[in-house]
Design a protein around this motif. Structure first.
Motif, PDB file in Angstrom:
ATOM      1  N   ARG A 190      25.021  -6.337  20.102  1.00 41.58           N
ATOM      2  CA  ARG A 190      25.153  -5.521  21.319  1.00 41.58           C
ATOM      3  C   ARG A 190      26.377  -4.615  21.244  1.00 41.58           C
ATOM      4  N   LEU A 191      27.473  -5.130  20.740  1.00 43.08           N
ATOM      5  CA  LEU A 191      28.692  -4.321  20.637  1.00 43.08           C
ATOM      6  C   LEU A 191      28.464  -3.081  19.775  1.00 43.08           C
ATOM      7  N   ILE A 192      27.768  -3.260  18.648  1.00 44.22           N
ATOM      8  CA  ILE A 192      27.497  -2.126  17.764  1.00 44.22           C
ATOM      9  C   ILE A 192      26.529  -1.159  18.429  1.00 44.22           C
ATOM     10  N   ALA A 193      25.466  -1.691  19.031  1.00 37.88           N
ATOM     11  CA  ALA A 193      24.445  -0.847  19.648  1.00 37.88           C
ATOM     12  C   ALA A 193      24.994  -0.049  20.828  1.00 37.88           C
ATOM     13  N   GLU A 194      25.968  -0.614  21.527  1.00 35.02           N
ATOM     14  CA  GLU A 194      26.558   0.058  22.694  1.00 35.02           C
ATOM     15  C   GLU A 194      27.730   0.952  22.324  1.00 35.02           C
ATOM     16  N   GLY A 195      28.028   1.051  21.037  1.00 34.04           N
ATOM     17  CA  GLY A 195      29.094   1.930  20.578  1.00 34.04           C
ATOM     18  C   GLY A 195      30.497   1.415  20.822  1.00 34.04           C
ATOM     19  N   LYS A 196      30.638   0.131  21.111  1.00 33.72           N
ATOM     20  CA  LYS A 196      31.965  -0.432  21.373  1.00 33.72           C
ATOM     21  C   LYS A 196      32.709  -0.781  20.085  1.00 33.72           C
ATOM     22  N   VAL A 197      31.993  -0.811  18.986  1.00 33.71           N
ATOM     23  CA  VAL A 197      32.592  -0.987  17.663  1.00 33.71           C
ATOM     24  C   VAL A 197      32.041   0.116  16.764  1.00 33.71           C
ATOM     25  N   ASP A 198      32.929   0.831  16.092  1.00 32.54           N
ATOM     26  CA  ASP A 198      32.527   1.937  15.232  1.00 32.54           C
ATOM     27  C   ASP A 198      32.091   1.407  13.868  1.00 32.54           C
ATOM     28  N   ALA A 199      30.903   0.829  13.844  1.00 32.07           N
ATOM     29  CA  ALA A 199      30.410   0.230  12.607  1.00 32.07           C
ATOM     30  C   ALA A 199      30.178   1.282  11.529  1.00 32.07           C
ATOM     31  N   ALA A 200      29.770   2.483  11.930  1.00 35.03           N
ATOM     32  CA  ALA A 200      29.435   3.523  10.957  1.00 35.03           C
ATOM     33  C   ALA A 200      30.614   3.855  10.057  1.00 35.03           C
ATOM     34  N   SER A 201      31.836   3.750  10.581  1.00 34.77           N
ATOM     35  CA  SER A 201      33.006   4.124   9.777  1.00 34.77           C
ATOM     36  C   SER A 201      33.259   3.160   8.632  1.00 34.77           C
ATOM     37  N   MET A 202      32.676   1.963   8.692  1.00 33.27           N
ATOM     38  CA  MET A 202      32.867   0.982   7.630  1.00 33.27           C
ATOM     39  C   MET A 202      31.962   1.241   6.430  1.00 33.27           C
ATOM     40  N   VAL A 203      30.870   1.966   6.624  1.00 32.51           N
ATOM     41  CA  VAL A 203      29.896   2.188   5.546  1.00 32.51           C
ATOM     42  C   VAL A 203      30.356   3.342   4.671  1.00 32.51           C
ATOM     43  N   THR A 204      30.573   3.080   3.404  1.00 32.73           N
ATOM     44  CA  THR A 204      31.078   4.109   2.497  1.00 32.73           C
ATOM     45  C   THR A 204      30.043   4.570   1.470  1.00 32.73           C
ATOM     46  N   ALA A 205      28.927   3.839   1.341  1.00 34.02           N
ATOM     47  CA  ALA A 205      27.887   4.252   0.400  1.00 34.02           C
ATOM     48  C   ALA A 205      26.638   3.419   0.633  1.00 34.02           C
ATOM     49  N   SER A 206      25.534   3.904   0.088  1.00 35.75           N
ATOM     50  CA  SER A 206      24.290   3.132   0.104  1.00 35.75           C
ATOM     51  C   SER A 206      23.627   3.279  -1.262  1.00 35.75           C
ATOM     52  N   VAL A 207      22.908   2.224  -1.666  1.00 33.99           N
ATOM     53  CA  VAL A 207      22.245   2.219  -2.968  1.00 33.99           C
ATOM     54  C   VAL A 207      20.872   1.589  -2.832  1.00 33.99           C
ATOM     55  N   GLY A 208      20.001   1.866  -3.784  1.00 34.75           N
ATOM     56  CA  GLY A 208      18.742   1.160  -3.886  1.00 34.75           C
ATOM     57  C   GLY A 208      18.919  -0.098  -4.719  1.00 34.75           C
ATOM     58  N   ILE A 209      17.832  -0.782  -4.987  1.00 35.29           N
ATOM     59  CA  ILE A 209      17.906  -2.017  -5.773  1.00 35.29           C
ATOM     60  C   ILE A 209      18.521  -1.772  -7.143  1.00 35.29           C
ATOM     61  N   ASP A 210      18.208  -0.640  -7.746  1.00 32.06           N
ATOM     62  CA  ASP A 210      18.726  -0.351  -9.085  1.00 32.06           C
ATOM     63  C   ASP A 210      20.239  -0.143  -9.099  1.00 32.06           C
ATOM     64  N   GLY A 211      20.828   0.117  -7.937  1.00 30.20           N
ATOM     65  CA  GLY A 211      22.261   0.389  -7.888  1.00 30.20           C
ATOM     66  C   GLY A 211      23.114  -0.795  -7.484  1.00 30.20           C
ATOM     67  N   VAL A 212      22.512  -1.969  -7.281  1.00 32.40           N
ATOM     68  CA  VAL A 212      23.264  -3.117  -6.774  1.00 32.40           C
ATOM     69  C   VAL A 212      24.319  -3.595  -7.772  1.00 32.40           C
ATOM     70  N   ALA A 213      23.960  -3.728  -9.031  1.00 29.74           N
ATOM     71  CA  ALA A 213      24.912  -4.231 -10.031  1.00 29.74           C
ATOM     72  C   ALA A 213      26.139  -3.332 -10.106  1.00 29.74           C
ATOM     73  N   LYS A 214      25.939  -2.024 -10.121  1.00 31.00           N
ATOM     74  CA  LYS A 214      27.067  -1.093 -10.169  1.00 31.00           C
ATOM     75  C   LYS A 214      27.880  -1.164  -8.884  1.00 31.00           C
ATOM     76  N   ALA A 215      27.194  -1.357  -7.755  1.00 29.82           N
ATOM     77  CA  ALA A 215      27.905  -1.448  -6.478  1.00 29.82           C
ATOM     78  C   ALA A 215      28.844  -2.646  -6.450  1.00 29.82           C
ATOM     79  N   PHE A 216      28.437  -3.748  -7.055  1.00 28.49           N
ATOM     80  CA  PHE A 216      29.313  -4.921  -7.140  1.00 28.49           C
ATOM     81  C   PHE A 216      30.617  -4.547  -7.853  1.00 28.49           C
ATOM     82  N   ALA A 217      30.506  -3.767  -8.936  1.00 28.29           N
ATOM     83  CA  ALA A 217      31.693  -3.341  -9.680  1.00 28.29           C
ATOM     84  C   ALA A 217      32.501  -2.327  -8.886  1.00 28.29           C
ATOM     85  N   ASP A 218      31.817  -1.398  -8.218  1.00 25.98           N
ATOM     86  CA  ASP A 218      32.503  -0.349  -7.461  1.00 25.98           C
ATOM     87  C   ASP A 218      33.328  -0.910  -6.310  1.00 25.98           C
ATOM     88  N   LEU A 219      32.890  -2.018  -5.732  1.00 27.73           N
ATOM     89  CA  LEU A 219      33.597  -2.592  -4.588  1.00 27.73           C
ATOM     90  C   LEU A 219      34.953  -3.172  -4.970  1.00 27.73           C
TER      91      LEU A 219
END
Length: 360
Positions: free
Chosen positions: A316-345
């Motif tokens: 509810r907090l995220i849906a109501e905009g009381k927490v800026d969840a979007a600012s935490m997301v820095t990238a998105s990947v498909g299944i093929d990108g998961v292994a590299k994402a583990f290293a990138d983090l």
């Protein structure tokens, strides 16, 4: 179906059998799933997790000779129902759920199990009674942050806040940021936060920290003390023996790093009577000096996960905009990108939260 699979210590992409929903279960399409720090720990310390599971009655450890599909921070789309389901939500509905399955043998984890696959797969099975409909047209990649936010909400709830404390958050990764957001919602200020990463310090300020500290330049506990000075009235109201101690407001310290040596640093830096909440998951054997805890009368509270109520509240907090969840997301990947994402983090300047979108 395709999945990013933990196999022989590595993340590989392969086909696996389609899941079939059992009684009271739901077949869902995985829309978005955050890569959690616990997943990074599990890849590196899987054998340690299995060894320690013997101290947790009723918890079935992973069999590392078999495949495991991680992924417990997810938003999904309902596809179909198993027998006996109430069919409360229509197919196509976006939902979140606690990462658990209700089974005749009891509650079982999703994501750290050979049987219950997580959301790094195209499809998975959930328990109908645990589903929460995603409100307000919230994007799946933001709804998927319900789980990590709930961790911070729970940590702050377990801290038993009185209202006169000055909090210090050590570590501003996703867990620390969730704690900061939860403290802000509680109205507890000033919030002091410390992290070596400039990017994470900036994000901490955006999420609600009032003072951000670079430990390479300033001692976090000294900075905390500057902002925790008692008012003249508070000083005057202290009992005679307490008047001999530094005139500081109560300390509430959240350890959100989870590496060896960090808790000892907290013990050394914490003021007398501090309450310490350990949120970071240290997977290695660590050491701390009990004498410091005794002399300072430190109170240490370890925390894990959240309650179902805290999970729903976080959505509810995220849906109501009381927490800026979007600012935490820095990238998105498909299944093929998961292994590299583990290293990138591993680079905090590059990423905070990477979202896996298996349908890509």
């Amino acid at each position: 179906m395709r999945a990013a699979i933990f196999r022989n210590g590595e993340i590989v992409v392969d086909e696996m059998p389609e899941p079939t929903p059992g009684p009271g279960q739901v077949l869902v399409k995985s829309l978005a799933c955050g890569i959690c720090g616990s997943d990074l720990h599990a890849r590196k310390h899987a054998h340690r997790m299995v060894d320690l599971a013997k101290f947790l009655p009723g918890r079935k450890p992973m069999d590392l000779s078999r495949d495991v599909v991680f992924g417990h921070e997810f938003c999904c789309e309902i596809l179909d129902y198993g027998p006996g389901a109430q069919r409360k939500f229509k197919p196509g509905t976006h939902v979140c759920s606690l990462p658990a399955l209700i089974t005749p043998a009891g509650i079982q984890a999703i994501g750290y199990s050979n049987e219950n696959i997580g959301a790094y797969a195209e499809r998975m099975v959930l328990s109908e009674p645990l589903l929460l409909e995603v409100p307000n047209g919230l994007k799946p990649e933001h709804a998927a942050l319900t789980e990590p936010l709930a961790v911070g909400i729970h940590a702050v709830e377990k801290a038993n806040i009185r209202g006169d404390e000055v909090p210090l958050v050590i570590g501003c990764g996703p867990v620390g940021l969730a704690v900061i957001a939860a403290l802000k919602i509680k109205g507890l200020h000033p919030i002091v936060a410390a992290d070596y990463s400039p990017a994470r310090r900036a994000l901490a300020a955006k999420m609600g920290a009032d003072i951000v500290v670079d430990p390479a330049r300033s001692q976090p506990y000294a900075t905390w003390a500057e902002h925790a000075q008692m008012s003249p009235e508070q000083k005057a109201a202290r009992p005679p023996l307490q008047a001999m101690l530094p005139a500081l407001k109560p300390a509430l310290i959240f350890e959100c790093v989870g590496i060896p040596g960090l808790l000892q640093q907290v013990f050394e830096g914490a003021p007398r009577d501090a309450r310490i909440v350990v949120v970071g998951v240290c997977m290695e054997t660590d050491r701390s000096e009990p004498f410091l805890g005794i002399v300072k009368e430190l109170n240490v509270q370890y925390v894990l996960a959240y309650t179902p109520e805290e999970f729903a509240y976080s959505l509810r907090l995220i849906a109501e905009g009381k927490v800026d969840a979007a600012s935490m997301v820095t990238a998105s990947v498909g299944i093929d990108g998961v292994a590299k994402a583990f290293a990138d983090l591993a680079n905090p300047e590059a990423h905070t939260k990477i979202i896996v979108e298996p349908w890509r």
